[in-house]
Design an enzyme around this catalytic site. Sequence first.
Site, PDB file in Angstrom:
ATOM      1  N   ARG A 171      11.375  -0.545   7.614  1.00 29.31           N
ATOM      2  CA  ARG A 171      12.177  -1.439   8.447  1.00 29.31           C
ATOM      3  C   ARG A 171      13.443  -1.894   7.734  1.00 29.31           C
ATOM      4  O   ARG A 171      14.465  -2.135   8.359  1.00 29.31           O
ATOM      5  CB  ARG A 171      11.348  -2.651   8.863  1.00 29.31           C
ATOM      6  CG  ARG A 171      10.295  -2.354   9.905  1.00 29.31           C
ATOM      7  CD  ARG A 171       9.585  -3.614  10.344  1.00 29.31           C
ATOM      8  NE  ARG A 171       8.865  -4.249   9.253  1.00 29.31           N
ATOM      9  CZ  ARG A 171       8.230  -5.415   9.330  1.00 29.31           C
ATOM     10  NH1 ARG A 171       8.264  -6.094  10.465  1.00 29.31           N
ATOM     11  NH2 ARG A 171       7.576  -5.908   8.306  1.00 29.31           N
ATOM     12  N   LYS A 219      -6.924  -0.761  10.673  1.00 26.90           N
ATOM     13  CA  LYS A 219      -8.222  -1.166  11.239  1.00 26.90           C
ATOM     14  C   LYS A 219      -8.096  -1.771  12.625  1.00 26.90           C
ATOM     15  O   LYS A 219      -8.925  -1.529  13.496  1.00 26.90           O
ATOM     16  CB  LYS A 219      -8.920  -2.147  10.301  1.00 26.90           C
ATOM     17  CG  LYS A 219      -8.086  -3.361   9.940  1.00 26.90           C
ATOM     18  CD  LYS A 219      -8.736  -4.200   8.882  1.00 26.90           C
ATOM     19  CE  LYS A 219      -7.776  -5.260   8.355  1.00 26.90           C
ATOM     20  NZ  LYS A 219      -6.728  -4.683   7.475  1.00 26.90           N
ATOM     21  N   LYS A 244     -13.262  -4.283  11.411  1.00 32.55           N
ATOM     22  CA  LYS A 244     -14.006  -3.380  10.537  1.00 32.55           C
ATOM     23  C   LYS A 244     -15.431  -3.171  11.036  1.00 32.55           C
ATOM     24  O   LYS A 244     -15.969  -2.064  10.949  1.00 32.55           O
ATOM     25  CB  LYS A 244     -14.012  -3.945   9.109  1.00 32.55           C
ATOM     26  CG  LYS A 244     -12.619  -3.995   8.491  1.00 32.55           C
ATOM     27  CD  LYS A 244     -12.601  -4.762   7.183  1.00 32.55           C
ATOM     28  CE  LYS A 244     -11.204  -4.825   6.600  1.00 32.55           C
ATOM     29  NZ  LYS A 244     -11.130  -5.642   5.368  1.00 32.55           N
ATOM     30  N   GLY A 252      -2.706 -15.329  -4.481  1.00 30.19           N
ATOM     31  CA  GLY A 252      -2.292 -14.153  -3.724  1.00 30.19           C
ATOM     32  C   GLY A 252      -3.402 -13.471  -2.964  1.00 30.19           C
ATOM     33  O   GLY A 252      -3.190 -12.405  -2.364  1.00 30.19           O
ATOM     34  N   GLY A 302      -5.975  -4.731  -1.593  1.00 29.83           N
ATOM     35  CA  GLY A 302      -4.970  -4.587  -2.640  1.00 29.83           C
ATOM     36  C   GLY A 302      -4.303  -3.228  -2.587  1.00 29.83           C
ATOM     37  O   GLY A 302      -4.843  -2.262  -2.035  1.00 29.83           O
ATOM     38  N   ILE A 308     -13.625   1.335  -1.498  1.00 28.70           N
ATOM     39  CA  ILE A 308     -15.053   1.677  -1.456  1.00 28.70           C
ATOM     40  C   ILE A 308     -15.273   2.869  -0.528  1.00 28.70           C
ATOM     41  O   ILE A 308     -14.951   2.797   0.649  1.00 28.70           O
ATOM     42  CB  ILE A 308     -15.887   0.479  -0.955  1.00 28.70           C
ATOM     43  CG1 ILE A 308     -15.628  -0.761  -1.811  1.00 28.70           C
ATOM     44  CG2 ILE A 308     -17.368   0.827  -0.968  1.00 28.70           C
ATOM     45  CD1 ILE A 308     -16.274  -2.023  -1.274  1.00 28.70           C
ATOM     46  N   VAL A 356       0.824  -1.204   0.000  1.00 30.83           N
ATOM     47  CA  VAL A 356       0.000   0.000   0.000  1.00 30.83           C
ATOM     48  C   VAL A 356       0.863   1.259   0.000  1.00 30.83           C
ATOM     49  O   VAL A 356       0.652   2.178  -0.782  1.00 30.83           O
ATOM     50  CB  VAL A 356      -0.961   0.009   1.203  1.00 30.83           C
ATOM     51  CG1 VAL A 356      -1.744   1.319   1.268  1.00 30.83           C
ATOM     52  CG2 VAL A 356      -1.915  -1.172   1.132  1.00 30.83           C
ATOM     53  N   GLU A 377      -3.128 -14.782   2.719  1.00 33.23           N
ATOM     54  CA  GLU A 377      -1.777 -14.739   3.271  1.00 33.23           C
ATOM     55  C   GLU A 377      -1.307 -16.162   3.577  1.00 33.23           C
ATOM     56  O   GLU A 377      -2.097 -17.103   3.640  1.00 33.23           O
ATOM     57  CB  GLU A 377      -1.778 -13.917   4.558  1.00 33.23           C
ATOM     58  CG  GLU A 377      -2.254 -12.483   4.398  1.00 33.23           C
ATOM     59  CD  GLU A 377      -1.237 -11.593   3.712  1.00 33.23           C
ATOM     60  OE1 GLU A 377      -0.068 -12.024   3.571  1.00 33.23           O
ATOM     61  OE2 GLU A 377      -1.609 -10.482   3.310  1.00 33.23           O
ATOM     62  N   ASP A 392     -10.198  -9.897  11.010  1.00 31.71           N
ATOM     63  CA  ASP A 392     -10.149  -8.721  10.145  1.00 31.71           C
ATOM     64  C   ASP A 392     -11.536  -8.091  10.012  1.00 31.71           C
ATOM     65  O   ASP A 392     -11.704  -6.875  10.178  1.00 31.71           O
ATOM     66  CB  ASP A 392      -9.607  -9.126   8.767  1.00 31.71           C
ATOM     67  CG  ASP A 392      -9.637  -8.003   7.757  1.00 31.71           C
ATOM     68  OD1 ASP A 392      -8.704  -7.198   7.733  1.00 31.71           O
ATOM     69  OD2 ASP A 392     -10.625  -7.923   6.983  1.00 31.71           O
TER      70      ASP A 392
END
Length: 430
Positions: free
Chosen positions: A48, A107, A207, A189, A306, A138, A17, A192, A203
């Site tokens: 890092r 998040k 959210k 992909g 993505g 979105i 990102v 993970e 996750d």
Amino acid sequence: MMRTRPLKVALLGCGVVGSEVARIMTTHADDLTARIGAPVELAGVAVRRPDRVREGIDPALVTTDATALVKRGDIDVVVEVIGGIEPARTLITTAFEYGASVVSANKALLAQDGAALHAAAGDHDADLYYEAAVAGAIPLIRPLRESLAGDKINRVMGIVNGTTNFILDKMDSTGAGYQEALDEATALGYAEADPTADVEGFDAAAKAAILAGIAFHTRVRLDDVYREGMTEVTAADFASAREMGCTIKLLAICERAADGASVTARVHPAMIPLSHPLASVRGAYNAVFVESDAAGQLMFYGPGAGGSPTASAVLGDLVAVCRNRLNGATGPGESAYAALRVSPMGEVVTRYHISLDVADKPGVLAQVATVFAEHGVSIDTVRQSGKDGEASLVVVTHRASDAALTGTVEALRKLDTVRGVASIMRVEGE
């Protein structure tokens, strides 16, 4: 009049990102300048691993000292895309202390400590924007807290994790088992190497906490969100769903109680009718269905993850925050004035699909029906099939509380004629 002195941006993180954010800032520099009213300059990038080649980024901007970067004092906006709780939390609060506003995609941190972060931003007259934290590209957070600010939102229900939607879609469309669909998602992909955060609903739960807090003007933390993963969903569950004219999705559901005095937030697999707009969301896409008093039913749909989609949301926030800086203003902060009670899962009322393995002999159905009746759970439909002394019994209930259903299932397990509870799934979207 266009301001010539650039607004300086510090970028924390330069992975998928972050690198896309930096690229767009460079390639769209003229457009961003025109839209903001001043140039935007990438003043530093904290990483890092400084030795990695980062195409399009001046190596002189790269540093491993993120703390020194946010403490420079000349930074206008800090973009945080490193994720996790620490050091992100400390870096964000430090950025506020040194006069910067923050754009974040984090998040997990916002779901856990959003109230404290908003308070820190308010103490320093800074902005905290986080459109990218939920549903990628979105536009969702800004419509909820700005476009619908004058409306009363009653329900937010959606698919907010692309990985799980891809897996469930594959299971539905091809008949694949869970592991087979997960393997394909990993190869492409979408998943993970360790998919736990996605497939176990962590996750989506983060959210859901963020969405519920904004929608209901109430502080909702991650710990308030009921979470159930999708690893136990089987091909047999999809077969049962098809017989009901449904499919299965992992849903984040935030809703206001009928009396308006409390709210709930939950994440779990659910059957939804094929006629519902969310049923047609395929692949790794996300979609969120919003129901409000005045606007009615709205649906927001698009790529939910993505590099490019998430960077799009980050840049949208960056433009908004930079405009605020030029105008000497800040945007909306936390709105938690309603302070509604967050109800536990036991109080949630919905329909259920229960599949039982039972003995194939007279009187079994009557015994099962009696247990449901004793716990105040009304049966909508029953389907039974079997041979050679064993049978399958599928019960679909009318609306019942989670606590009542839990008591029913515990009692069913004690019946000699019930060999086992094959699956339990909620039915939503009706």
